[in-house]
Scaffold this motif. Structure first.
Motif, PDB file in Angstrom:
ATOM      1  N   LEU A  75       0.834  -1.203   0.000  1.00 28.24           N
ATOM      2  CA  LEU A  75       0.000   0.000   0.000  1.00 28.24           C
ATOM      3  C   LEU A  75       0.872   1.256   0.000  1.00 28.24           C
ATOM      4  O   LEU A  75       0.549   2.248  -0.655  1.00 28.24           O
ATOM      5  CB  LEU A  75      -0.917   0.018   1.221  1.00 28.24           C
ATOM      6  CG  LEU A  75      -2.318  -0.578   1.053  1.00 28.24           C
ATOM      7  CD1 LEU A  75      -2.233  -2.047   0.661  1.00 28.24           C
ATOM      8  CD2 LEU A  75      -3.134  -0.425   2.331  1.00 28.24           C
ATOM      9  N   LYS A  76       1.979   1.203   0.716  1.00 23.19           N
ATOM     10  CA  LYS A  76       2.864   2.364   0.795  1.00 23.19           C
ATOM     11  C   LYS A  76       3.573   2.618  -0.532  1.00 23.19           C
ATOM     12  O   LYS A  76       3.814   3.767  -0.907  1.00 23.19           O
ATOM     13  CB  LYS A  76       3.882   2.155   1.915  1.00 23.19           C
ATOM     14  CG  LYS A  76       3.254   1.974   3.294  1.00 23.19           C
ATOM     15  CD  LYS A  76       4.303   1.597   4.333  1.00 23.19           C
ATOM     16  CE  LYS A  76       3.667   1.288   5.682  1.00 23.19           C
ATOM     17  NZ  LYS A  76       4.653   0.851   6.689  1.00 23.19           N
ATOM     18  N   LYS A  81      -5.457  -0.320  -3.869  1.00 23.30           N
ATOM     19  CA  LYS A  81      -6.148  -0.636  -5.122  1.00 23.30           C
ATOM     20  C   LYS A  81      -7.549  -1.147  -4.786  1.00 23.30           C
ATOM     21  O   LYS A  81      -7.698  -2.207  -4.168  1.00 23.30           O
ATOM     22  CB  LYS A  81      -5.377  -1.673  -5.931  1.00 23.30           C
ATOM     23  CG  LYS A  81      -3.974  -1.218  -6.336  1.00 23.30           C
ATOM     24  CD  LYS A  81      -3.282  -2.211  -7.247  1.00 23.30           C
ATOM     25  CE  LYS A  81      -3.011  -3.541  -6.575  1.00 23.30           C
ATOM     26  NZ  LYS A  81      -2.001  -3.432  -5.505  1.00 23.30           N
ATOM     27  N   VAL A  82      -8.545  -0.409  -5.199  1.00 19.96           N
ATOM     28  CA  VAL A  82      -9.933  -0.679  -4.824  1.00 19.96           C
ATOM     29  C   VAL A  82     -10.774  -0.949  -6.065  1.00 19.96           C
ATOM     30  O   VAL A  82     -10.551  -0.352  -7.118  1.00 19.96           O
ATOM     31  CB  VAL A  82     -10.517   0.528  -4.051  1.00 19.96           C
ATOM     32  CG1 VAL A  82     -11.966   0.292  -3.679  1.00 19.96           C
ATOM     33  CG2 VAL A  82      -9.683   0.803  -2.805  1.00 19.96           C
ATOM     34  N   VAL A  83     -11.742  -1.845  -5.932  1.00 13.92           N
ATOM     35  CA  VAL A  83     -12.684  -2.108  -7.021  1.00 13.92           C
ATOM     36  C   VAL A  83     -14.100  -1.830  -6.536  1.00 13.92           C
ATOM     37  O   VAL A  83     -14.452  -2.103  -5.385  1.00 13.92           O
ATOM     38  CB  VAL A  83     -12.565  -3.558  -7.549  1.00 13.92           C
ATOM     39  CG1 VAL A  83     -12.926  -4.584  -6.480  1.00 13.92           C
ATOM     40  CG2 VAL A  83     -13.439  -3.757  -8.786  1.00 13.92           C
ATOM     41  N   LYS A 119      -2.013   6.612  -1.031  1.00 18.57           N
ATOM     42  CA  LYS A 119      -2.829   7.033  -2.161  1.00 18.57           C
ATOM     43  C   LYS A 119      -3.764   5.884  -2.539  1.00 18.57           C
ATOM     44  O   LYS A 119      -3.646   4.783  -2.005  1.00 18.57           O
ATOM     45  CB  LYS A 119      -1.944   7.448  -3.332  1.00 18.57           C
ATOM     46  CG  LYS A 119      -1.043   8.643  -2.991  1.00 18.57           C
ATOM     47  CD  LYS A 119      -0.201   9.076  -4.159  1.00 18.57           C
ATOM     48  CE  LYS A 119      -1.042   9.794  -5.210  1.00 18.57           C
ATOM     49  NZ  LYS A 119      -1.597  11.060  -4.680  1.00 18.57           N
ATOM     50  N   VAL A 120      -4.683   6.129  -3.459  1.00 14.16           N
ATOM     51  CA  VAL A 120      -5.682   5.115  -3.782  1.00 14.16           C
ATOM     52  C   VAL A 120      -6.046   5.167  -5.258  1.00 14.16           C
ATOM     53  O   VAL A 120      -6.104   6.248  -5.854  1.00 14.16           O
ATOM     54  CB  VAL A 120      -6.944   5.302  -2.903  1.00 14.16           C
ATOM     55  CG1 VAL A 120      -7.571   6.657  -3.084  1.00 14.16           C
ATOM     56  CG2 VAL A 120      -7.965   4.195  -3.158  1.00 14.16           C
ATOM     57  N   THR A 121      -6.249   3.999  -5.833  1.00 11.59           N
ATOM     58  CA  THR A 121      -6.798   3.894  -7.178  1.00 11.59           C
ATOM     59  C   THR A 121      -7.988   2.939  -7.123  1.00 11.59           C
ATOM     60  O   THR A 121      -7.994   2.004  -6.315  1.00 11.59           O
ATOM     61  CB  THR A 121      -5.780   3.357  -8.202  1.00 11.59           C
ATOM     62  OG1 THR A 121      -5.380   2.042  -7.811  1.00 11.59           O
ATOM     63  CG2 THR A 121      -4.571   4.264  -8.298  1.00 11.59           C
ATOM     64  N   THR A 136      -7.352 -12.714  -7.029  1.00 11.62           N
ATOM     65  CA  THR A 136      -6.163 -12.821  -7.874  1.00 11.62           C
ATOM     66  C   THR A 136      -5.109 -11.775  -7.529  1.00 11.62           C
ATOM     67  O   THR A 136      -4.013 -11.797  -8.085  1.00 11.62           O
ATOM     68  CB  THR A 136      -6.533 -12.671  -9.364  1.00 11.62           C
ATOM     69  OG1 THR A 136      -7.154 -11.392  -9.577  1.00 11.62           O
ATOM     70  CG2 THR A 136      -7.476 -13.785  -9.802  1.00 11.62           C
ATOM     71  N   GLY A 137      -5.445 -10.864  -6.609  1.00 11.44           N
ATOM     72  CA  GLY A 137      -4.489  -9.841  -6.203  1.00 11.44           C
ATOM     73  C   GLY A 137      -4.501  -8.595  -7.051  1.00 11.44           C
ATOM     74  O   GLY A 137      -3.680  -7.697  -6.848  1.00 11.44           O
ATOM     75  N   ARG A 138      -5.425  -8.524  -8.001  1.00 12.80           N
ATOM     76  CA  ARG A 138      -5.494  -7.323  -8.833  1.00 12.80           C
ATOM     77  C   ARG A 138      -5.937  -6.123  -8.001  1.00 12.80           C
ATOM     78  O   ARG A 138      -5.521  -4.996  -8.240  1.00 12.80           O
ATOM     79  CB  ARG A 138      -6.464  -7.556  -9.988  1.00 12.80           C
ATOM     80  CG  ARG A 138      -6.530  -6.389 -10.964  1.00 12.80           C
ATOM     81  CD  ARG A 138      -7.459  -6.691 -12.115  1.00 12.80           C
ATOM     82  NE  ARG A 138      -7.526  -5.571 -13.050  1.00 12.80           N
ATOM     83  CZ  ARG A 138      -8.378  -5.501 -14.065  1.00 12.80           C
ATOM     84  NH1 ARG A 138      -9.237  -6.485 -14.285  1.00 12.80           N
ATOM     85  NH2 ARG A 138      -8.378  -4.457 -14.862  1.00 12.80           N
TER      86      ARG A 138
END
Length: 320
Positions: A75-76, A81-83, A119-121, A136-138
């Motif tokens: 994460l750092k 990573k969010v869906v 940060k975040v996507t 799957t770790g995406r």
């Protein structure tokens, strides 16, 4: 339920958070080793979009240094990573530009990221692709109005963030005379495929058959918008959905719809993560508890008029 970030959206559906003027650095006010601080670039926290109703609350959130220190290294380095599945207001919707996600779920994702100092996507995916993407770790987690159910707990670990019930959405005037589940027998009902609303609709259909009444015709769609469109165009007499969404739609005079609450349907919605990623689960739970304790979580709910959904603490796998 379905049932479905972050300031700039790439054309392919990938949402990438960018830093706005006045964004806050994680290193701001740090009294630690100045040499270590100088060797690592400052993390500039994302600002909420202007049309996000909870923007002021989000932008005022500062990192919890203890939680930030314990957050996963991924994460750092790469951000959170969010869906989600955009198009489920007031939980997830687009701003007027048609690209920038706002709503309670995006707001909470932003708030958790800021609390962890990362940060975040967020990627917009259809509902059935979300859990596989986490496994799957995406993605690190899914936050998409998803009911925490024992069946889903066999795939992901949830941190529950609201309690929400279900409702029926019907055309204004309710010419079909639908007041509850028993009135769906012999009617056409639209739902989101593979969500808790579909399970509810199927249980109502089973009750119809057991009672010797005509079966309900259940139409399944990949998203809530498509399901609700069937009511608007007259193909379905009702849509089973979350009450918060039904109430939001019913409040829009242009849609000409009514919401009917379904008693006894309240259940937790959870943030779903890979079960073996315990460090991430602990970080998200800690961030949510911190937001609840500080009152910032309540501020997010209030901004979207969702106070009734509040939980008192972050519970892991509370769905029964």
């Amino acid at each position: 339920m379905n049932t479905r970030i972050l300031t700039t959206l790439a054309v392919g559906g990938l949402l990438t958070a960018t830093a706005a003027c006045g964004a806050q650095s994680l290193d701001a006010g740090d009294s630690g080793d100045s040499g270590a601080a100088a060797s690592a670039p400052a993390v500039v926290l994302d600002q909420a979009p202007a049309e996000e109703k909870a923007a002021d609350v989000i932008n005022a959130i500062t990192p919890d240094q203890e939680l930030a220190a314990k957050a996963p290294a991924s994460l750092k380095s790469g951000g959170l990573k969010v869906v989600s599945s955009i198009g489920y207001p007031p939980m997830e919707l687009y701003a007027s530009d048609g690209k920038t996600p706002i709503g309670f779920d995006p707001a909470l994702a932003r708030a958790i990221a800021r609390k962890l100092g990362v940060k975040v996507t967020i990627t917009d995916e259809e509902f059935n692709s979300q859990i596989p993407g986490v496994l799957t770790g995406r993605y690190d987690f899914v936050i998409s109005s998803m009911s925490d159910t024992p069946e889903r707990q066999g795939q992901v670990t949830f941190v529950d963030y609201v309690q929400a019930g279900a409702a029926l959405l019907v055309k204004k005037g309710n010419s079909a005379g639908i007041t509850g589940p028993g009135d769906l027998c012999g009617k056409t009902v639209s739902v989101v495929d593979n969500g808790s609303s579909m399970e509810l609709a199927e249980s109502y259909d089973a009750d119809c058959k057991k009672g010797g009444k005509p079966a309900a015709d259940i139409l399944k769609f990949p998203g809530d918008t498509e399901a609700m469109l069937q009511v608007s165009n007259g193909r379905a007499q009702a849509s089973v959905t979350d009450y918060v969404v039904a109430a939001y739609k019913a409040a829009d005079p242009k849609l000409d719809m009514e919401a009917i609450s379904l008693d006894g349907t309240a259940s937790p919605w959870g943030i779903g993560m890979k079960p073996d990623n315990k460090q991430l689960v602990d970080s998200v739970k800690g961030a949510l508890d911190s937001l609840i304790k500080s009152g910032e979580y309540g501020g997010l709910l209030k901004a979207w008029n969702l106070d009734a959904l509040a939980v008192e603490s972050a519970v892991v796998n509370g769905g029964k």
